[in-house]
Design a protein around this motif. Structure first.
Motif, short mmCIF file in Angstrom:
data_model
loop_
_atom_site.label_atom_id
_atom_site.label_comp_id
_atom_site.label_asym_id
_atom_site.label_seq_id
_atom_site.Cartn_x
_atom_site.Cartn_y
_atom_site.Cartn_z
N SER A 42 0.92 -1.23 -0.12
CA SER A 42 -0.01 -0.15 0.05
C SER A 42 1.05 1.41 0.03
O SER A 42 2.07 1.12 0.11
CB SER A 42 -1.01 0.01 1.08
OG SER A 42 -0.12 -0.03 2.52
N SER A 43 0.17 2.55 -0.11
CA SER A 43 1.12 3.57 -0.35
C SER A 43 1.63 3.97 1.15
O SER A 43 1.07 3.65 2.21
CB SER A 43 0.16 4.82 -0.57
OG SER A 43 0.73 6.12 -0.26
N SER A 44 2.88 4.28 0.99
CA SER A 44 3.42 4.37 2.41
C SER A 44 3.01 5.78 2.88
O SER A 44 3.53 5.93 4.30
CB SER A 44 5.19 4.42 2.20
OG SER A 44 5.67 5.58 1.55
N ALA A 45 2.41 6.60 2.26
CA ALA A 45 1.94 7.75 2.84
C ALA A 45 1.11 7.55 4.17
O ALA A 45 1.19 8.39 4.94
CB ALA A 45 1.37 8.63 1.86
N ARG A 89 6.72 2.07 8.05
CA ARG A 89 7.59 2.13 6.88
C ARG A 89 9.07 1.53 7.22
O ARG A 89 9.78 1.14 6.13
CB ARG A 89 7.68 3.64 6.95
CG ARG A 89 6.65 4.29 6.09
CD ARG A 89 6.77 5.52 5.32
NE ARG A 89 7.22 6.60 6.61
CZ ARG A 89 6.37 7.14 7.49
NH1 ARG A 89 4.90 6.91 7.37
NH2 ARG A 89 6.66 8.14 8.45
N LEU A 130 6.17 9.98 -4.12
CA LEU A 130 5.24 8.73 -4.01
C LEU A 130 3.99 8.73 -4.94
O LEU A 130 3.77 7.74 -5.56
CB LEU A 130 4.86 9.11 -2.38
CG LEU A 130 5.37 8.39 -1.34
CD1 LEU A 130 4.73 8.69 -0.16
CD2 LEU A 130 5.55 6.85 -1.54
N LYS A 131 3.63 10.11 -5.25
CA LYS A 131 2.43 10.33 -6.12
C LYS A 131 2.76 9.75 -7.54
O LYS A 131 1.96 9.15 -8.31
CB LYS A 131 1.91 11.65 -6.19
CG LYS A 131 0.87 12.00 -7.22
CD LYS A 131 0.39 13.49 -6.85
CE LYS A 131 1.28 14.42 -7.64
NZ LYS A 131 1.09 15.68 -7.65
N THR A 153 5.49 7.47 -8.48
CA THR A 153 6.40 6.41 -8.57
C THR A 153 5.87 5.46 -9.42
O THR A 153 6.64 5.17 -10.49
CB THR A 153 6.42 5.66 -7.15
OG1 THR A 153 6.90 6.52 -6.30
CG2 THR A 153 7.24 4.20 -7.08
#
Length: 181
Positions: free
Chosen positions: A54-57, A64, A94-95, A97
């Motif tokens: 999943s997104s690390s955000a 993390r 992130l957006k 990648t």
């Protein structure tokens, strides 16, 4: 691609664990990562395929860190050397990648003939450094080396995808020797 376009502005070129240059090398890289993944415990496999996918955000700092530890087992010869790295990823990175990865893959697939032809035109002294434990197959670096006449390929032993982290003294000595030659 900068080096292709602006050779006159470059005295020397250094490539460190360059990306897979053909779809075959990309498949080999994926196979190596899958083999290393299979050696992980079932718990670690589950964490990588769920939490880390999943997104690390939205992940906690602990999650993390765990994802970074697990990823290091796939890419580092000595995963402990990855523990001190700052794995903070900026929101914009992130957006983008997935887009960047897709562009790299499709760019190489579509432009393979152009890349092959252009590599042969590089006349800049080029150092290619490849970590011996890098999941990117050494064949990819050899492929580049064979096409750049003024190149040399160095394999860093006991090093994965980040030889400057795992073998910093050897890495810097190699760079210095190349730059002084």
């Amino acid at each position: 691609f900068y080096a292709f376009k602006y050779q006159a502005h470059i005295d020397k070129l250094i490539l460190v664990d360059p990306v897979p240059v053909t779809s075959t090398f990309l498949l080999e890289q994926n196979k190596t990562i899958q083999q290393r993944f299979q050696r992980l415990s079932p718990k670690d496999q589950h964490t990588l395929t769920t939490v880390c996918a999943s997104s690390s955000a939205g992940l906690s700092s602990e999650a993390r860190a765990e994802c970074a530890r697990l990823d290091a087992t796939l890419r580092f010869y000595d995963p402990a050397k990855a523990l001190g790295l700052d794995n903070t990823v900026e929101a914009n990175t992130l957006k983008n990648t997935a887009t960047i990865q897709s562009l790299i893959t499709t760019s190489f697939n579509r432009r393979q003939q152009e890349i092959d032809a252009t590599l042969k035109t590089l006349r800049v002294p080029t150092l290619i450094i490849h970590g011996s434990f890098d999941p990117i197959p050494v064949g990819s670096s050899e492929y580049i080396h064979q096409r750049i006449a003024a190149s040399q390929l160095i394999s860093m032993q006991q090093s994965g995808h980040f030889p400057f982290v795992e073998q910093p003294e050897m890495f810097l000595a190699t760079i210095r020797a190349f730059m002084e030659a």
